[in-house]
Write an enzyme that holds these catalytic residues in place. Structure first.
Site, mmCIF file in Angstrom:
data_model
loop_
_atom_site.group_PDB
_atom_site.id
_atom_site.type_symbol
_atom_site.label_atom_id
_atom_site.label_comp_id
_atom_site.label_asym_id
_atom_site.label_seq_id
_atom_site.Cartn_x
_atom_site.Cartn_y
_atom_site.Cartn_z
ATOM 1 C CE LYS A 127 -19.228 -8.007 42.690
ATOM 2 N NZ LYS A 127 -19.948 -7.788 43.956
ATOM 3 N NE ARG A 161 -18.911 1.547 49.246
ATOM 4 C CZ ARG A 161 -19.590 0.885 50.172
ATOM 5 N NH1 ARG A 161 -19.437 1.185 51.440
ATOM 6 N NH2 ARG A 161 -20.437 -0.068 49.836
HETATM 7 N N1 BES Z 1 -21.602 -3.726 42.086
HETATM 8 C C1 BES Z 1 -21.718 -4.216 43.400
HETATM 9 C C2 BES Z 1 -23.132 -4.135 43.959
HETATM 10 C C3 BES Z 1 -24.113 -5.113 43.382
HETATM 11 C C4 BES Z 1 -24.044 -6.437 43.725
HETATM 12 C C5 BES Z 1 -25.115 -4.670 42.543
HETATM 13 C C6 BES Z 1 -24.983 -7.327 43.205
HETATM 14 C C7 BES Z 1 -26.047 -5.545 42.050
HETATM 15 C C8 BES Z 1 -25.977 -6.876 42.368
HETATM 16 C C9 BES Z 1 -20.815 -3.428 44.335
HETATM 17 O O1 BES Z 1 -19.623 -2.991 43.789
HETATM 18 C C10 BES Z 1 -20.467 -4.324 45.469
HETATM 19 O O2 BES Z 1 -19.821 -5.292 45.237
HETATM 20 N N2 BES Z 1 -20.918 -3.976 46.659
HETATM 21 C C11 BES Z 1 -20.690 -4.763 47.800
HETATM 22 C C12 BES Z 1 -20.371 -3.852 48.943
HETATM 23 C C13 BES Z 1 -19.861 -4.565 50.165
HETATM 24 C C14 BES Z 1 -18.501 -5.159 49.881
HETATM 25 C C15 BES Z 1 -19.787 -3.591 51.303
HETATM 26 C C16 BES Z 1 -21.954 -5.570 48.078
HETATM 27 O O3 BES Z 1 -23.047 -5.062 47.884
HETATM 28 O O4 BES Z 1 -21.819 -6.735 48.441
HETATM 29 MN MN MN Z 2 -18.107 -4.434 43.921
#
Ligand code: BES
Ligand code: MN
Ligand code: ZN
Length: 507
Positions: A278, A352
């Site tokens: 990230k 997931r």
């Molecule tokens: N934990 C995150 C989702 C999230 C991000 C929740 C910011 C709250 C605030 C999750 O694991 C994630 O990173 N999801 C990705 C999915 C994508 C790679 C398809 C996302 O939402 O960017």
């Molecule tokens: Mn994630």
């Protein structure tokens, strides 16, 4: 803080402060009338002076009036009839609690005559008041060297009419139980990732089971999960020194052979994104990526405290998502416990991956319903913002029940479609499915992924990415969102299962 319901005349209650309401245009509530009479017209005089008109949220503190036991009267404005929605009620209560905290009072008696909220439902009004007040006095200081001042408020009296006292009493018990679950969830959420690890969550669950006889806890370590074939869940923790855990908490309040309601929580105790790292900004907030887990743990605590006559099982899929030489790489293919294979195109779509194996695992409980709770997608924040949790389900009745429960508990969810058309976005040339579906409909494709593991029971998914915590700023912190909704759903299920055992909790 101790909550209590009294039906006494407010003038006679011995407390440091009574709180009474005045409606828009200076219309006295019944209790304000009584206080006005007892104080030889002090409330009417306040309104006549022009200093107070009853606007929503207005406050005026009066001191040392004759004719009443309490040395203070806090007069609050209830506004017009259409200003009694949940959001107005919430603001009113917060305003009152802020004043009480500032005055450092030890006791208060609050007498709003059921006028502060639009529904004439004393159970609901009292329960929300109890939940919200507990929330307002929650303070995080666990990792500060200087501890917060102990709460001065000891006694919180809610004044109700004699007809309403029975509903009020059960609302107070439920409200306190739910508030405790919410605060437990917030505390776990707020703890930093170096303390709140998968092992820490497992230890918390075990501690909860020593507190309540009705709870039993089992923790599966990596070796056990390996034997079960949970390679998808395990792949998420490969880059971390923290071992992954599957935590199972069983509450048995119903008949022995009664099918349980199952709650599954995403417990990523820190989500760096893994190799699909990230960006750095606000990455600290990914300590909240276990808020699904904390809300199901909190809910079980509340359920045990309410002694609901049903069976509930919580399963937490806990792991830390880190980059490292052992970490899962984009393009890696894993076999899930269900036998289906997954091409991990993005290691940041890890929620997931842990949930799918937990969702296969829970088949063994022959569940009445399965609800998973997860901070799953940033896309859910884009779609719904911070007010509603996302709801996706393979079962109309279950979805309806959850929407209704969320409304009643003032912890709302909102539906998104789970149509087959979206499924093909997960197609992969190298496995049965990919773990991401591209840029569009991110919340839906995440739920589509999960739906492939939940075919054998009624299932719903709550995406709490936008609701689980408040970002940045002064109010930064976990909200405990979803505990009220889940508790309400389970209260409703208990009423359906056995109306006699529970009595009428509410209308
Ligand atoms: N934990 C995150 C989702 C999230 C991000 C929740 C910011 C709250 C605030 C999750 O694991 C994630 O990173 N999801 C990705 C999915 C994508 C790679 C398809 C996302 O939402 O960017
Ligand atoms: Mn994630
Ligand atoms: Zn995540």
């Amino acid at each position: 803080m101790f909550f209590e319901i009294l039906t006494d005349a407010v003038e006679k209650i011995s407390t440091e402060c009574i709180v009474i309401g005045v409606e828009a245009k200076g219309t006295l509530s019944p209790t304000a009338e009584k206080v006005n009479t007892a104080t030889q017209g002090a409330i009417q005089a306040l309104i006549d002076s022009g200093d107070f008109s009853g606007t929503a949220g207005e406050q005026q503190l009066l001191r040392n009036l004759p004719g009443i036991s309490s040395s203070r009267i806090l007069v609050v404005g209830l506004g017009k009839k259409d200003e009694r929605k949940d959001r107005h009620y919430r603001k009113l209560i917060k305003g009152i609690n802020q004043t009480l905290a500032k005055l450092k009072l030890k006791s208060v008696a609050i007498a709003l005559d059921g006028l502060a909220s639009e529904q004439a439902d004393p159970y609901r009004q009292t329960r929300l008041l109890t939940e919200w007040t507990s929330a307002d006095f929650y303070q995080y200081d666990t990792t500060k060297s200087k501890k917060a001042d102990p709460l001065s408020l000891e006694q919180y009296v809610i004044v109700l009419s004699k007809e309403d006292v029975e509903f009020g009493e059960s609302a107070l018990l439920d409200g306190v139980a739910i508030a405790n679950g919410i605060n437990a969830a917030r505390e776990l959420g707020n703890l930093p990732g170096n303390i709140c690890t998968p092992t820490y969550l497992a230890d918390k669950a075990k501690a909860l089971a020593t507190e309540f006889d009705t709870l039993k806890v089992k923790v599966l370590d990596e070796e056990k999960m390996e034997k079960l074939g949970m390679h998808s869940l395990l792949s998420v923790g490969h880059g971390s020194v923290q071992p992954s855990k599957l935590i199972i908490i069983e509450y048995r309040g119903g008949k022995k052979d009664e099918a349980p309601h199952v709650l599954v929580g995403k417990g990523i105790t820190f989500d760096t994104g893994g190799i699909s790292l990230k960006p750095g900004a606000a990455m600290d907030e990914m300590k909240y990526d276990m808020c699904g887990a904390s809300s199901v743990i909190g809910t079980l605590e509340s359920v045990a405290e309410m002694q609901l006559p049903i069976n509930v099982t919580a399963v937490v899929a806990a792991a830390e998502n880190m980059p490292g030489s052992q970490a899962t790489k984009p393009g890696d293919v894993v076999t899930t416990m269900s036998g289906q294979t997954v091409e991990i195109l993005n290691t940041d779509a890890e929620g997931r991956l842990v949930l799918c194996d937990a969702l296969t695992y829970v088949e063994r409980f022959k569940p009445a319903s399965v609800i998973d709770v997860a901070t799953l997608t940033g896309a859910c924040i884009v779609a719904l913002g911070h007010h509603a949790s996302g709801l996706l389900s393979n079962n109309e009745t279950l979805a309806e029940s959850l929407l209704k429960a969320g409304d009643y508990a003032s912890d709302r969810a909102w539906p998104l479609p789970l149509w087959d058309e979206y499924q093909e976005l997960l197609d992969s040339n190298f496995a049965d499915m990919a773990n991401i579906g591209g840029r569009s409909a991110g919340t839906i494709t995440a739920a589509c992924f999960l739906s492939r593991f939940t075919k054998n029971y009624p299932w719903a998914h709550l995406d709490i990415a936008g609701t689980a915590w408040i970002s940045g700023g002064k109010e930064k912190g976990a909200t405990g969102r979803c505990v009220s909704l889940l508790c309400q759903y389970l209260i409703d299920q208990a009423e359906l299962a056995d109306s006699d055992a529970l009595g009428d909790r509410h209308h």
